[in-house]
Enzyme design. Structure first.
Site: not given
Length: 335
Positions: A65, A137, A167-168, A180, A250
């Site tokens: 990543d 991001r 992604k995603h 996460h 993922d």
């Protein structure tokens, strides 16, 4: 000998004897590196070579990543610090050109140490009130900006001999929590998602690889996250978006998913995922995931081969010092 439809991590900067034996036995299709695996350039080169040696394939995918900003596994002092994706959105007329140049520079860094896949571009479109796990991001707050800059990033990576992973898919931008740590549930209906979230992925549906979102879209499938939803994968990712490339999960160790690790993998493959991803390098978890993972065959094998074929002859030459100077000057002017 067939590979297993699996991408795995490892614990440190070099392989233990147990890891090497496990990888030789399981034969994952690829591997992924994190900051814990990154030392000096020579150490990373030695690690990527030893990973490939365990499966006997010189072209085995090794992922990382490397987006820039908060998500950058290789950084100072050995590699430059790259800006977050949102920085390019503020460059007005030069956004796409500078995003492509930045990605080309990152691809150079990666290829020099044996890494041939980057988990970028991020094509999620954030909305007001969503969790900041995407935040800066993102390449902008409109589907059009995200698609334009995302395309430039993908092209820059491929010009440097590195495969992009969008992604995603089909979109993490509306998520109210970090997958996460928990399972996001997005209540937007299909029309709203089609009008915004799906658009960048549809615009880049010709890319070779995509990573699924651990997000429940209650208007599509209220029971299962996209990673484990046959409805989302068939109707949206393969249907509305039109993506026919390699679809990977993922990380299966993220807390958005629950249950035994073998069952997590099995549910993803039953839904139509091509390749499972497990990142943290924990041996017991990797063994369980591997037990639930089939060999790479049929359409997934075709898509995997097609993705790797995109690397053939893709690396362009360029003047590295000039490119670094031009990129730094552009960032300085936009500051």
């Amino acid at each position: 000998m067939s590979s297993r439809a699996l991408i795995l991590g490892c614990a440190g900067k070099s392989l233990s004897a147990e890891e090497a034996a496990f990888f030789r036995d399981v034969r994952p299709w690829g591997f992924i590196l994190f900051k814990r695996n990154v030392g000096t350039p020579d150490e990373v080169r030695a690690l990527t070579a030893s990973l490939r040696a365990t499966v006997g394939r010189d072209d085995a995918p090794i992922l990382i990543d490397q987006e820039g900003g908060r998500v950058q596994r290789m950084g100072p002092p050995h590699w430059p610090a790259y800006p977050a994706g949102g920085r390019f959105a503020r460059m007005n007329g030069s956004a796409a050109a500078m995003a492509r140049l930045g990605a080309r520079l990152m691809a150079h860094d990666l290829a020099e140490v044996g890494i041939n896949v980057d988990c970028a571009p991020v094509l999620d479109v954030p909305v007001a009130g969503s969790h900041d796990i995407i935040g800066d991001r993102a390449y902008g707050d409109s589907p059009q900006a995200v698609a334009e800059i995302g395309r430039a990033v993908a092209e820059g990576l491929m010009a440097g001999g590195v495969l992009p992973v969008m992604k995603h898919i089909p979109g993490h931008g509306r998520a109210g929590c970090d997958s996460h740590h928990g399972l996001p549930v997005v209540a937007a209906d299909r029309d709203a998602l089609r009008a915004q979230d799906f658009l960048p992925f549809r615009a880049l549906s010709d890319l070779p690889m995509a990573m699924s979102a651990h997000v429940v879209f209650s208007g599509l499938d209220p029971e299962r996250p996209a990673t484990q939803s046959r409805i989302v994968i068939d109707q949206v990712i393969r249907g509305t978006i039109g993506f026919d490339g390699l679809l990977m999960t993922d990380d299966l160790s993220m807390h958005a998913l629950t249950g035994p690790f073998r069952a997590r993998a099995e549910a993803a493959f039953e839904a139509g995922i091509d390749v499972a991803l497990h990142c943290n390098g924990t041996m017991d978890e990797m063994r369980a995931v591997a037990e639930g993972t089939p060999l790479l065959a049929g359409e997934p094998a075709r898509r995997a081969a097609a993705a790797l074929d995109r690397l053939t002859g893709s690396r362009e030459g360029f003047d590295l010092p000039e490119a670094r100077a031009r990129f730094a000057a552009a960032l300085s002017q936009a500051a």
